[in-house]
Motif scaffolding. Structure first.
Motif, PDB file in Angstrom:
ATOM      1  N   GLU A 109    -110.238 -49.377  98.098  1.00 30.75           N
ATOM      2  CA  GLU A 109    -109.706 -48.148  97.501  1.00 30.75           C
ATOM      3  C   GLU A 109    -109.777 -47.010  98.509  1.00 30.75           C
ATOM      4  O   GLU A 109    -110.799 -46.814  99.159  1.00 30.75           O
ATOM      5  CB  GLU A 109    -110.501 -47.790  96.247  1.00 30.75           C
ATOM      6  N   ASP A 166     -95.747 -48.458  96.609  1.00 29.40           N
ATOM      7  CA  ASP A 166     -96.444 -48.980  97.778  1.00 29.40           C
ATOM      8  C   ASP A 166     -96.701 -47.850  98.756  1.00 29.40           C
ATOM      9  O   ASP A 166     -95.879 -46.942  98.904  1.00 29.40           O
ATOM     10  CB  ASP A 166     -95.603 -50.061  98.454  1.00 29.40           C
ATOM     11  N   ALA A 194     -99.571 -51.478 105.668  1.00 32.02           N
ATOM     12  CA  ALA A 194     -99.647 -51.393 104.212  1.00 32.02           C
ATOM     13  C   ALA A 194    -101.081 -51.073 103.791  1.00 32.02           C
ATOM     14  O   ALA A 194    -102.023 -51.767 104.187  1.00 32.02           O
ATOM     15  CB  ALA A 194     -99.196 -52.700 103.577  1.00 32.02           C
ATOM     16  N   LEU A 195    -101.224 -50.032 102.978  1.00 32.28           N
ATOM     17  CA  LEU A 195    -102.550 -49.646 102.485  1.00 32.28           C
ATOM     18  C   LEU A 195    -102.797 -50.121 101.054  1.00 32.28           C
ATOM     19  O   LEU A 195    -103.939 -50.221 100.629  1.00 32.28           O
ATOM     20  CB  LEU A 195    -102.727 -48.128 102.552  1.00 32.28           C
ATOM     21  N   GLY A 196    -101.721 -50.381 100.305  1.00 37.78           N
ATOM     22  CA  GLY A 196    -101.865 -50.804  98.915  1.00 37.78           C
ATOM     23  C   GLY A 196    -100.865 -50.097  98.032  1.00 37.78           C
ATOM     24  O   GLY A 196     -99.813 -49.651  98.500  1.00 37.78           O
ATOM     25  N   THR A 197    -101.195 -49.991  96.750  1.00 40.50           N
ATOM     26  CA  THR A 197    -100.326 -49.309  95.791  1.00 40.50           C
ATOM     27  C   THR A 197    -101.064 -48.154  95.143  1.00 40.50           C
ATOM     28  O   THR A 197    -102.304 -48.153  95.049  1.00 40.50           O
ATOM     29  CB  THR A 197     -99.829 -50.273  94.694  1.00 40.50           C
ATOM     30  N   VAL A 235    -105.246 -45.006  96.217  1.00 38.27           N
ATOM     31  CA  VAL A 235    -104.497 -46.177  96.669  1.00 38.27           C
ATOM     32  C   VAL A 235    -105.430 -47.381  96.652  1.00 38.27           C
ATOM     33  O   VAL A 235    -106.512 -47.348  97.252  1.00 38.27           O
ATOM     34  CB  VAL A 235    -103.929 -45.945  98.096  1.00 38.27           C
ATOM     35  N   ARG A 236    -105.002 -48.441  95.967  1.00 38.87           N
ATOM     36  CA  ARG A 236    -105.795 -49.669  95.920  1.00 38.87           C
ATOM     37  C   ARG A 236    -105.082 -50.766  96.675  1.00 38.87           C
ATOM     38  O   ARG A 236    -103.922 -51.058  96.413  1.00 38.87           O
ATOM     39  CB  ARG A 236    -106.045 -50.083  94.474  1.00 38.87           C
ATOM     40  N   GLY A 237    -105.799 -51.357  97.608  1.00 38.21           N
ATOM     41  CA  GLY A 237    -105.288 -52.466  98.402  1.00 38.21           C
ATOM     42  C   GLY A 237    -106.458 -53.350  98.756  1.00 38.21           C
ATOM     43  O   GLY A 237    -107.202 -53.789  97.870  1.00 38.21           O
ATOM     44  N   ASP A 238    -106.709 -53.561 100.069  1.00 34.63           N
ATOM     45  CA  ASP A 238    -107.881 -54.328 100.472  1.00 34.63           C
ATOM     46  C   ASP A 238    -109.152 -53.595 100.073  1.00 34.63           C
ATOM     47  O   ASP A 238    -110.213 -54.183  99.937  1.00 34.63           O
ATOM     48  CB  ASP A 238    -107.855 -54.616 101.979  1.00 34.63           C
TER      49      ASP A 238
END
Length: 178
Positions: free
Chosen positions: A149, A118, A126-129, A144-147
């Motif tokens: 990339e 994370d 939080a930005l993603g994983t 990093v992929r979250g809401d």
């Protein structure tokens, strides 16, 4: 695979893709390989290999040997001495268990150990994983992929502030709107 600091048991049985068979070299069963290790001839240090054919058949192989000709990485596999057998292996992936890799040096990481962690900003957003990393030549980039990339330069401590394997968390100094 580029070593980038910490080895954890949770990744010890993951498979690491090191290369693949790209074709035959000569008529005596020598094999041209594509290697993603640094240097590329280091692929021979990590054995046994798990070979996965394009059809999905897996076998374990020990005792592969090879040389770097400058243009190609050439290998020999025990029991393989026929060009037709090698041609049938074209596209076969070469992997090893994560536990076959040596521990990274202090302040270095294996990219595969960072994947899935994370990512949070220094302010706790939080930005993603981590999806994966890649090299640009100038520096490596954390994807990093979250809401959405984000591509964050792997520049310590400017952008990558902390890596906490116990919490599976990377802290970055990064504007979440960027």
């Amino acid at each position: 695979m580029r070593p980038f600091t910490h080895m954890t048991n949770k990744n010890s049985e993951r498979r690491i893709l090191l290369g693949r068979v790209v074709g035959a070299f000569g008529v005596r069963g020598e094999i041209k390989l594509e290697s993603w290790t640094e240097p590329r001839s280091a692929i021979f240090k990590y054995q046994p290999w798990i070979l996965r054919s394009p059809a999905g058949v897996e076998t374990e192989l020990s005792g592969a040997r090879g040389r770097d000709t400058g243009k190609h990485l050439i290998a020999t596999f025990p029991g393989v001495d026929d060009r037709d057998v090698v041609e049938a292996m074209r596209g076969t992936e070469i992997s090893v268990a994560r536990s076959a890799l040596p521990p990274p040096r202090p302040d270095e990481f294996y990219w595969v150990d960072l994947e899935g962690m994370d990512v949070f900003t220094t302010t706790g957003i939080a930005l993603g994983t981590v999806s994966h990393l890649f090299s640009t030549g100038a520096n490596d980039v954390l994807v990093v992929r979250g809401d959405r990339e984000r591509m964050i330069p792997w520049v310590r401590p400017d952008f990558v502030v902390d890596v906490d394997f116990d919490a599976s968390r990377i802290t970055v100094d990064w504007d979440p709107e960027f």
